[in-house]
Design a protein around this motif. Structure first.
Motif, PDB file in Angstrom:
ATOM      1  N   ARG A 186      -6.629  22.621 -10.110  1.00  0.00           N
ATOM      2  CA  ARG A 186      -5.858  21.993 -11.191  1.00  0.00           C
ATOM      3  C   ARG A 186      -4.405  22.451 -11.106  1.00  0.00           C
ATOM      4  NH1 ARG A 186      -5.988  22.510 -17.450  1.00  0.00           N
ATOM      5  NH2 ARG A 186      -6.116  20.313 -18.014  1.00  0.00           N
ATOM      6  N   TYR A 187      -3.486  21.499 -11.205  1.00  0.00           N
ATOM      7  CA  TYR A 187      -2.047  21.774 -11.172  1.00  0.00           C
ATOM      8  C   TYR A 187      -1.353  21.023 -12.296  1.00  0.00           C
ATOM      9  CZ  TYR A 187      -2.650  23.654  -6.478  1.00  0.00           C
ATOM     10  OH  TYR A 187      -3.051  24.405  -5.394  1.00  0.00           O
ATOM     11  N   ARG A 188      -0.092  21.421 -12.529  1.00  0.00           N
ATOM     12  CA  ARG A 188       0.723  20.774 -13.558  1.00  0.00           C
ATOM     13  C   ARG A 188       2.127  20.561 -13.011  1.00  0.00           C
ATOM     14  NH1 ARG A 188      -0.363  23.525 -18.327  1.00  0.00           N
ATOM     15  NH2 ARG A 188       0.194  25.397 -17.214  1.00  0.00           N
ATOM     16  N   ARG A 189       2.695  19.413 -13.337  1.00  0.00           N
ATOM     17  CA  ARG A 189       4.099  19.164 -13.003  1.00  0.00           C
ATOM     18  C   ARG A 189       4.968  19.996 -13.939  1.00  0.00           C
ATOM     19  NH1 ARG A 189       5.489  13.008 -11.576  1.00  0.00           N
ATOM     20  NH2 ARG A 189       7.532  13.960 -11.793  1.00  0.00           N
ATOM     21  N   LYS A 190       5.963  20.663 -13.394  1.00  0.00           N
ATOM     22  CA  LYS A 190       6.856  21.486 -14.215  1.00  0.00           C
ATOM     23  C   LYS A 190       7.787  20.631 -15.068  1.00  0.00           C
ATOM     24  CE  LYS A 190       6.971  25.431 -11.070  1.00  0.00           C
ATOM     25  NZ  LYS A 190       7.828  26.226 -10.183  1.00  0.00           N
ATOM     26  N   ASP A 191       8.157  19.446 -14.593  1.00  0.00           N
ATOM     27  CA  ASP A 191       9.133  18.628 -15.318  1.00  0.00           C
ATOM     28  C   ASP A 191       8.572  17.960 -16.566  1.00  0.00           C
ATOM     29  OD1 ASP A 191       7.561  16.802 -13.925  1.00  0.00           O
ATOM     30  OD2 ASP A 191       9.250  15.628 -13.172  1.00  0.00           O
ATOM     31  N   CYS A 192       7.325  17.516 -16.518  1.00  0.00           N
ATOM     32  CA  CYS A 192       6.781  16.778 -17.667  1.00  0.00           C
ATOM     33  C   CYS A 192       5.437  17.306 -18.169  1.00  0.00           C
ATOM     34  CB  CYS A 192       6.656  15.299 -17.325  1.00  0.00           C
ATOM     35  SG  CYS A 192       5.442  14.938 -16.039  1.00  0.00           S
ATOM     36  N   GLY A 193       4.850  18.276 -17.463  1.00  0.00           N
ATOM     37  CA  GLY A 193       3.598  18.862 -17.900  1.00  0.00           C
ATOM     38  C   GLY A 193       2.352  18.070 -17.551  1.00  0.00           C
ATOM     39  N   GLN A 194       2.486  16.992 -16.797  1.00  0.00           N
ATOM     40  CA  GLN A 194       1.326  16.179 -16.421  1.00  0.00           C
ATOM     41  C   GLN A 194       0.370  16.995 -15.561  1.00  0.00           C
ATOM     42  OE1 GLN A 194       2.176  12.659 -14.132  1.00  0.00           O
ATOM     43  NE2 GLN A 194       0.139  11.826 -14.464  1.00  0.00           N
ATOM     44  N   VAL A 195      -0.899  16.961 -15.915  1.00  0.00           N
ATOM     45  CA  VAL A 195      -1.945  17.707 -15.205  1.00  0.00           C
ATOM     46  C   VAL A 195      -2.614  16.787 -14.184  1.00  0.00           C
ATOM     47  CG1 VAL A 195      -4.162  18.890 -15.492  1.00  0.00           C
ATOM     48  CG2 VAL A 195      -2.317  19.257 -17.144  1.00  0.00           C
ATOM     49  N   PHE A 196      -2.944  17.355 -13.043  1.00  0.00           N
ATOM     50  CA  PHE A 196      -3.630  16.607 -11.989  1.00  0.00           C
ATOM     51  C   PHE A 196      -4.434  17.590 -11.152  1.00  0.00           C
ATOM     52  CE2 PHE A 196       0.537  17.838 -10.513  1.00  0.00           C
ATOM     53  CZ  PHE A 196       0.323  18.326  -9.238  1.00  0.00           C
ATOM     54  N   PHE A 197      -5.274  17.073 -10.277  1.00  0.00           N
ATOM     55  CA  PHE A 197      -6.064  17.888  -9.371  1.00  0.00           C
ATOM     56  C   PHE A 197      -5.603  17.622  -7.955  1.00  0.00           C
ATOM     57  CE2 PHE A 197      -8.705  17.281 -13.095  1.00  0.00           C
ATOM     58  CZ  PHE A 197      -9.020  18.592 -13.398  1.00  0.00           C
ATOM     59  N   MET A 198      -5.568  18.682  -7.118  1.00  0.00           N
ATOM     60  CA  MET A 198      -5.069  18.526  -5.758  1.00  0.00           C
ATOM     61  C   MET A 198      -5.725  19.531  -4.828  1.00  0.00           C
ATOM     62  SD  MET A 198      -1.156  18.855  -4.359  1.00  0.00           S
ATOM     63  CE  MET A 198      -1.153  20.646  -4.416  1.00  0.00           C
ATOM     64  N   CYS A 199      -5.910  19.117  -3.583  1.00  0.00           N
ATOM     65  CA  CYS A 199      -6.325  20.025  -2.523  1.00  0.00           C
ATOM     66  C   CYS A 199      -5.058  20.639  -1.934  1.00  0.00           C
ATOM     67  CB  CYS A 199      -7.088  19.267  -1.452  1.00  0.00           C
ATOM     68  SG  CYS A 199      -7.396  20.263   0.036  1.00  0.00           S
ATOM     69  N   PRO A 200      -4.887  21.955  -1.987  1.00  0.00           N
ATOM     70  CA  PRO A 200      -3.665  22.555  -1.451  1.00  0.00           C
ATOM     71  C   PRO A 200      -3.564  22.483   0.071  1.00  0.00           C
ATOM     72  CG  PRO A 200      -5.144  24.257  -2.273  1.00  0.00           C
ATOM     73  CD  PRO A 200      -5.749  22.937  -2.628  1.00  0.00           C
ATOM     74  N   GLU A 201      -4.648  22.221   0.752  1.00  0.00           N
ATOM     75  CA  GLU A 201      -4.627  22.139   2.214  1.00  0.00           C
ATOM     76  C   GLU A 201      -4.053  20.810   2.696  1.00  0.00           C
ATOM     77  OE1 GLU A 201      -4.888  23.129   6.128  1.00  0.00           O
ATOM     78  OE2 GLU A 201      -5.249  24.483   4.447  1.00  0.00           O
ATOM     79  N   CYS A 202      -4.595  19.695   2.210  1.00  0.00           N
ATOM     80  CA  CYS A 202      -4.156  18.375   2.696  1.00  0.00           C
ATOM     81  C   CYS A 202      -3.299  17.621   1.680  1.00  0.00           C
ATOM     82  CB  CYS A 202      -5.350  17.532   3.109  1.00  0.00           C
ATOM     83  SG  CYS A 202      -6.418  16.991   1.757  1.00  0.00           S
ATOM     84  N   GLU A 203      -3.138  18.179   0.503  1.00  0.00           N
ATOM     85  CA  GLU A 203      -2.314  17.612  -0.577  1.00  0.00           C
ATOM     86  C   GLU A 203      -2.827  16.281  -1.106  1.00  0.00           C
ATOM     87  OE1 GLU A 203       1.803  17.757   0.691  1.00  0.00           O
ATOM     88  OE2 GLU A 203       1.798  19.943   0.671  1.00  0.00           O
ATOM     89  N   SER A 204      -4.148  16.027  -0.931  1.00  0.00           N
ATOM     90  CA  SER A 204      -4.774  14.881  -1.591  1.00  0.00           C
ATOM     91  C   SER A 204      -4.725  15.143  -3.085  1.00  0.00           C
ATOM     92  CB  SER A 204      -6.228  14.730  -1.156  1.00  0.00           C
ATOM     93  OG  SER A 204      -6.304  14.401   0.203  1.00  0.00           O
ATOM     94  N   LEU A 205      -4.482  14.103  -3.864  1.00  0.00           N
ATOM     95  CA  LEU A 205      -4.240  14.295  -5.288  1.00  0.00           C
ATOM     96  C   LEU A 205      -5.038  13.302  -6.119  1.00  0.00           C
ATOM     97  CD1 LEU A 205      -0.835  15.078  -6.759  1.00  0.00           C
ATOM     98  CD2 LEU A 205      -2.106  13.191  -7.746  1.00  0.00           C
ATOM     99  N   TRP A 206      -5.596  13.784  -7.233  1.00  0.00           N
ATOM    100  CA  TRP A 206      -6.332  12.972  -8.180  1.00  0.00           C
ATOM    101  C   TRP A 206      -5.695  13.160  -9.543  1.00  0.00           C
ATOM    102  CZ3 TRP A 206      -8.305  15.769  -4.261  1.00  0.00           C
ATOM    103  CH2 TRP A 206      -9.208  15.163  -3.391  1.00  0.00           C
ATOM    104  N   LEU A 207      -5.424  12.067 -10.223  1.00  0.00           N
ATOM    105  CA  LEU A 207      -4.935  12.181 -11.590  1.00  0.00           C
ATOM    106  C   LEU A 207      -6.069  12.671 -12.464  1.00  0.00           C
ATOM    107  CD1 LEU A 207      -2.708   8.995 -11.722  1.00  0.00           C
ATOM    108  CD2 LEU A 207      -2.024  11.366 -11.310  1.00  0.00           C
ATOM    109  N   ASP A 208      -5.743  13.206 -13.608  1.00  0.00           N
ATOM    110  CA  ASP A 208      -6.699  13.913 -14.457  1.00  0.00           C
ATOM    111  C   ASP A 208      -7.970  13.129 -14.753  1.00  0.00           C
ATOM    112  OD1 ASP A 208      -7.492  16.201 -15.823  1.00  0.00           O
ATOM    113  OD2 ASP A 208      -6.665  15.515 -17.707  1.00  0.00           O
ATOM    114  N   GLU A 209      -7.889  11.815 -14.883  1.00  0.00           N
ATOM    115  CA  GLU A 209      -9.071  11.032 -15.236  1.00  0.00           C
ATOM    116  C   GLU A 209      -9.901  10.600 -14.021  1.00  0.00           C
ATOM    117  OE1 GLU A 209      -5.676   8.211 -14.614  1.00  0.00           O
ATOM    118  OE2 GLU A 209      -5.893  10.028 -15.790  1.00  0.00           O
ATOM    119  N   ALA A 210      -9.392  10.820 -12.820  1.00  0.00           N
ATOM    120  CA  ALA A 210     -10.099  10.398 -11.608  1.00  0.00           C
ATOM    121  C   ALA A 210     -11.214  11.376 -11.247  1.00  0.00           C
ATOM    122  CB  ALA A 210      -9.119  10.279 -10.447  1.00  0.00           C
TER     123      ALA A 210
END
Length: 76
Positions: free
Chosen positions: A18-42
């Motif tokens: 789980r990660y958060r954008r510093k600029d707006c606080g939006q939460v998302f999920f991401m793999c730190p290895e390949c940087e694949s990203l899922w928005l919170d509801e995915a």
């Protein structure tokens, strides 16, 4: 007992976190290895076509990582 994070369905090399954008606080999920990203509801157990560079639109990997931070919360 907290459940372990799921393994990335794209690369299988790391766990989705789980990660958060510093600029707006939006939460998302991401793999730190390949940087694949899922928005919170995915569902992180399904594939995704979104990657960190596309999500932030900076065009700079160092800037991408500077713009996000790990955050506490439920495991996907």
């Amino acid at each position: 007992m907290t459940k372990p994070p799921p393994q990335c369905v794209h690369c299988g090399q790391d766990w989705v976190r789980r990660y958060r954008r510093k600029d707006c606080g939006q939460v998302f999920f991401m793999c730190p290895e390949c940087e694949s990203l899922w928005l919170d509801e995915a569902d992180v157990h399904d594939g995704t076509d979104l990657y960190l560079s596309e999500f932030l639109l900076t065009g700079d990997s160092a800037a991408d990582w500077a713009a996000i931070e790990p955050c506490a919360g439920p495991t996907p």
